[in-house]
Design an enzyme around this catalytic site. Sequence first.
Site, PDB file in Angstrom:
ATOM      1  N   GLU A   1     -13.687 -17.621  24.406  1.00  0.00           N
ATOM      2  CA  GLU A   1     -13.109 -16.776  25.338  1.00  0.00           C
ATOM      3  C   GLU A   1     -11.813 -16.329  25.645  1.00  0.00           C
ATOM      4  O   GLU A   1     -10.768 -16.799  24.813  1.00  0.00           O
ATOM      5  CB  GLU A   1     -12.610 -18.216  26.934  1.00  0.00           C
ATOM      6  CG  GLU A   1     -11.647 -17.431  27.792  1.00  0.00           C
ATOM      7  CD  GLU A   1     -11.495 -18.862  28.629  1.00  0.00           C
ATOM      8  OE1 GLU A   1     -11.881 -19.781  29.291  1.00  0.00           O
ATOM      9  OE2 GLU A   1     -10.139 -18.445  29.286  1.00  0.00           O
TER      10      GLU A   1
ATOM     11  N   ARG B   1      -4.932 -12.024  26.453  1.00  0.00           N
ATOM     12  CA  ARG B   1      -2.986 -12.097  26.022  1.00  0.00           C
ATOM     13  C   ARG B   1      -2.276 -11.498  25.196  1.00  0.00           C
ATOM     14  O   ARG B   1      -1.006 -12.027  24.652  1.00  0.00           O
ATOM     15  CB  ARG B   1      -2.525 -13.106  25.772  1.00  0.00           C
ATOM     16  CG  ARG B   1      -2.911 -14.408  27.063  1.00  0.00           C
ATOM     17  CD  ARG B   1      -2.895 -15.846  26.926  1.00  0.00           C
ATOM     18  NE  ARG B   1      -3.504 -16.564  27.938  1.00  0.00           N
ATOM     19  CZ  ARG B   1      -4.683 -17.827  27.374  1.00  0.00           C
ATOM     20  NH1 ARG B   1      -3.338 -18.070  27.151  1.00  0.00           N
ATOM     21  NH2 ARG B   1      -4.716 -18.315  28.277  1.00  0.00           N
TER      22      ARG B   1
ATOM     23  N   THR C   1      -8.615 -14.889  31.168  1.00  0.00           N
ATOM     24  CA  THR C   1      -6.688 -14.398  31.543  1.00  0.00           C
ATOM     25  C   THR C   1      -6.993 -13.561  31.782  1.00  0.00           C
ATOM     26  O   THR C   1      -5.858 -12.623  31.768  1.00  0.00           O
ATOM     27  CB  THR C   1      -6.142 -14.967  30.767  1.00  0.00           C
ATOM     28  OG1 THR C   1      -5.915 -15.666  29.579  1.00  0.00           O
ATOM     29  CG2 THR C   1      -4.112 -14.462  30.617  1.00  0.00           C
TER      30      THR C   1
ATOM     31  N   LYS D   1     -13.161 -22.454  37.527  1.00  0.00           N
ATOM     32  CA  LYS D   1     -11.938 -23.352  36.493  1.00  0.00           C
ATOM     33  C   LYS D   1     -11.260 -24.378  37.443  1.00  0.00           C
ATOM     34  O   LYS D   1     -11.177 -23.242  38.680  1.00  0.00           O
ATOM     35  CB  LYS D   1     -11.544 -22.122  35.777  1.00  0.00           C
ATOM     36  CG  LYS D   1     -10.130 -22.396  34.840  1.00  0.00           C
ATOM     37  CD  LYS D   1      -9.516 -21.761  34.071  1.00  0.00           C
ATOM     38  CE  LYS D   1      -8.525 -22.065  33.094  1.00  0.00           C
ATOM     39  NZ  LYS D   1      -8.042 -21.042  32.307  1.00  0.00           N
TER      40      LYS D   1
HETATM   41  C1  3PG Z   1      -5.801 -21.611  29.533  1.00  0.00           C
HETATM   42  O1  3PG Z   1      -5.607 -20.539  29.398  1.00  0.00           O
HETATM   43  O2  3PG Z   1      -7.029 -21.654  29.782  1.00  0.00           O
HETATM   44  C2  3PG Z   1      -4.959 -22.427  29.000  1.00  0.00           C
HETATM   45  O3  3PG Z   1      -3.476 -21.914  28.631  1.00  0.00           O
HETATM   46  C3  3PG Z   1      -5.642 -23.402  28.134  1.00  0.00           C
HETATM   47  O4  3PG Z   1      -4.940 -24.658  28.468  1.00  0.00           O
HETATM   48  P1  3PG Z   1      -4.718 -25.558  26.388  1.00  0.00           P
HETATM   49  O5  3PG Z   1      -4.144 -24.111  25.812  1.00  0.00           O
HETATM   50  O6  3PG Z   1      -3.779 -26.788  27.644  1.00  0.00           O
HETATM   51  O7  3PG Z   1      -5.563 -25.908  25.878  1.00  0.00           O
END
Ligand code: 3PG
Length: 212
Positions: free
Chosen positions: A40, A44, A68, A128
């Site tokens: 994934e 960002r 994202t 999700k």
């Molecule tokens: C995401 O984008 O799904 C989260 O930032 C992931 O969360 P984590 O860094 O706690 O794994």
Amino acid sequence: MSINEILTTTPVVPLVQSDDPETAVRISRALADGGLKVAEVVLRTDRALECMQAIADELPEVIAGAGTVLSAEQAEAAMRDGARFIVSPGLDEGVVAVAREHGVPVYPGTMTPGEVQRAFNLGLDTVKFFPASIAGGVPALTALSSVFRTMRFMPTGGVTPKNLPEYLAVPAVLACGGSWLTPADAIGAGNYDAITQLASEAVAIAKQSRAG
Ligand code: 3PG
């Protein structure tokens, strides 16, 4: 193999964050060497979509998607660049519509019964669950899945090797996502073996959890 087939056998989705395609390919190769063949790539950084394309070009065994994804425009751009799936932190109908138009799996973020219900009424069968640890973790997921009996969940946010078995023990969990597999310090140090190690560990935990 489709993403759902991969996630059924290996229910872990690693996040890949980079602004350099070559680094993104290295990260993804290290994950694949450890048995995780889904990436994934989170939007960002300015070059995230280039990173996703580079992974798809150089590692055909890896299913690379975009995470994202905040808007329909970003979803369109990700589609143009060949995203195999779309993940969003929240539930946005425009994003869902674009992904569906292209026949690509979409996993929008949900946190409350109202959001899961909206996703259900959009015809989605997997969402999700984000940010999982803050949204109530395993007890919240168990409660949601007792009501939304056909919905599958992808908890992300605060998942660690320690709590991964508890999340995977919930039958409604399709897979868990997270950034713990791709620590910035290991990437910064060029220590890709550490990423392979974390991926192998996650694969072993997943096998054990799903076997039980
Ligand atoms: C995401 O984008 O799904 C989260 O930032 C992931 O969360 P984590 O860094 O706690 O794994």
